[in-house]
Scaffold this motif. Structure first.
Motif, PDB file in Angstrom:
ATOM      1  N   UNK A  42      16.412 -41.977  -9.987  1.00  0.00           N
ATOM      2  CA  UNK A  42      17.009 -40.834  -9.313  1.00  0.00           C
ATOM      3  C   UNK A  42      15.986 -39.802  -8.833  1.00  0.00           C
ATOM      4  N   UNK A  43      14.710 -40.054  -9.036  1.00  0.00           N
ATOM      5  CA  UNK A  43      13.677 -39.124  -8.582  1.00  0.00           C
ATOM      6  C   UNK A  43      13.490 -39.240  -7.071  1.00  0.00           C
ATOM      7  N   UNK A  44      13.262 -38.115  -6.427  1.00  0.00           N
ATOM      8  CA  UNK A  44      12.909 -38.093  -5.009  1.00  0.00           C
ATOM      9  C   UNK A  44      11.406 -37.838  -4.955  1.00  0.00           C
ATOM     10  N   UNK A  45      10.700 -38.608  -4.137  1.00  0.00           N
ATOM     11  CA  UNK A  45       9.240 -38.541  -4.096  1.00  0.00           C
ATOM     12  C   UNK A  45       8.740 -38.239  -2.689  1.00  0.00           C
ATOM     13  N   UNK A  46       7.740 -37.377  -2.642  1.00  0.00           N
ATOM     14  CA  UNK A  46       7.027 -37.100  -1.393  1.00  0.00           C
ATOM     15  C   UNK A  46       5.552 -37.396  -1.628  1.00  0.00           C
ATOM     16  N   UNK A  47       4.853 -37.751  -0.553  1.00  0.00           N
ATOM     17  CA  UNK A  47       3.425 -38.038  -0.623  1.00  0.00           C
ATOM     18  C   UNK A  47       2.712 -37.332   0.526  1.00  0.00           C
ATOM     19  N   UNK A  48       1.479 -36.920   0.260  1.00  0.00           N
ATOM     20  CA  UNK A  48       0.620 -36.352   1.297  1.00  0.00           C
ATOM     21  C   UNK A  48      -0.755 -36.980   1.141  1.00  0.00           C
ATOM     22  N   UNK A  49      -1.282 -37.499   2.228  1.00  0.00           N
ATOM     23  CA  UNK A  49      -2.625 -38.067   2.197  1.00  0.00           C
ATOM     24  C   UNK A  49      -3.638 -36.966   2.479  1.00  0.00           C
ATOM     25  N   UNK A  50      -4.870 -37.199   2.062  1.00  0.00           N
ATOM     26  CA  UNK A  50      -5.949 -36.250   2.314  1.00  0.00           C
ATOM     27  C   UNK A  50      -7.232 -37.021   2.568  1.00  0.00           C
ATOM     28  N   UNK A  55     -10.983 -39.374  -0.388  1.00  0.00           N
ATOM     29  CA  UNK A  55      -9.671 -39.458   0.253  1.00  0.00           C
ATOM     30  C   UNK A  55      -8.679 -40.138  -0.667  1.00  0.00           C
ATOM     31  N   UNK A  56      -7.428 -39.972  -0.338  1.00  0.00           N
ATOM     32  CA  UNK A  56      -6.368 -40.581  -1.135  1.00  0.00           C
ATOM     33  C   UNK A  56      -5.036 -39.941  -0.821  1.00  0.00           C
ATOM     34  N   UNK A  57      -4.160 -39.935  -1.827  1.00  0.00           N
ATOM     35  CA  UNK A  57      -2.825 -39.360  -1.675  1.00  0.00           C
ATOM     36  C   UNK A  57      -2.421 -38.645  -2.949  1.00  0.00           C
ATOM     37  N   UNK A  58      -1.600 -37.622  -2.776  1.00  0.00           N
ATOM     38  CA  UNK A  58      -0.991 -36.905  -3.898  1.00  0.00           C
ATOM     39  C   UNK A  58       0.511 -37.097  -3.764  1.00  0.00           C
ATOM     40  N   UNK A  59       1.160 -37.441  -4.870  1.00  0.00           N
ATOM     41  CA  UNK A  59       2.591 -37.704  -4.908  1.00  0.00           C
ATOM     42  C   UNK A  59       3.266 -36.684  -5.806  1.00  0.00           C
ATOM     43  N   UNK A  60       4.471 -36.281  -5.440  1.00  0.00           N
ATOM     44  CA  UNK A  60       5.271 -35.383  -6.264  1.00  0.00           C
ATOM     45  C   UNK A  60       6.677 -35.952  -6.352  1.00  0.00           C
TER      46      UNK A  60
END
Length: 155
Positions: A42-50, A55-60
């Motif tokens: 039931x979690x909603x996830x967003x990601x942003x690359x950098x 470099x990589x991605x951060x997820x919340x």
């Protein structure tokens, strides 16, 4: 680098959640009242690359109940008057603030490009390098970091 970045992501979450969403969080540990499942469906996830020196991605990942509360607090309106786009926008904006703050704290002397956050249909939680679980009295949130190159193995 992953440990340094994850520490700054965690610090940024505390700051952003308290300042922008009026929520106090604590880091989950064995004595915490909640027993979070690290992959609740039931979690909603967003990601942003950098990108930049690394470099990589951060997820919340945030459950709908906490995300609705955040949206109400952020928008100053009852959730019944807000759309799913408002809720998704809140998650993406929270991640944008957290990621930007964390990347600046890791290295404020070099440029780090931050991509536009996006909602993920499949968060791919097994493919990350570090994570932290934080909780309110009733809910949890999970932040994860994935580096494209691990850089300093001791960091």
């Amino acid at each position: 680098m992953k440990n340094k970045l994850m520490k700054q992501v965690k610090n940024s979450i505390f700051e952003v959640m308290e300042t922008m969403f009026f929520l106090t969080l604590e880091e989950f540990n064995r004595s915490s009242p909640l027993k979070p499942d690290h992959s609740p469906p039931e979690m909603k996830t967003a990601a942003a690359s950098f990108s930049g020196n690394f470099s990589g991605s951060i997820f919340l990942s945030i459950p709908p109940s906490l995300l609705n509360t955040m949206t109400e607090n952020f928008m100053g309106q009852d959730i019944s008057t807000l759309s799913e786009a408002h809720v998704d926008g809140t998650l993406k904006e929270a991640l944008n603030m957290i990621a930007g703050n964390a990347l600046t704290r890791v290295d404020n002397t070099s440029y780090m490009g931050l991509g536009i956050p996006e909602i993920l249909s499949d968060p791919g939680q097994d493919n990350t390098d570090a994570s932290v679980t934080l909780h309110t009295l009733d809910d949890i949130l999970i932040a994860r970091v994935k580096l494209n190159s691990l850089g300093d193995p001791n960091g």
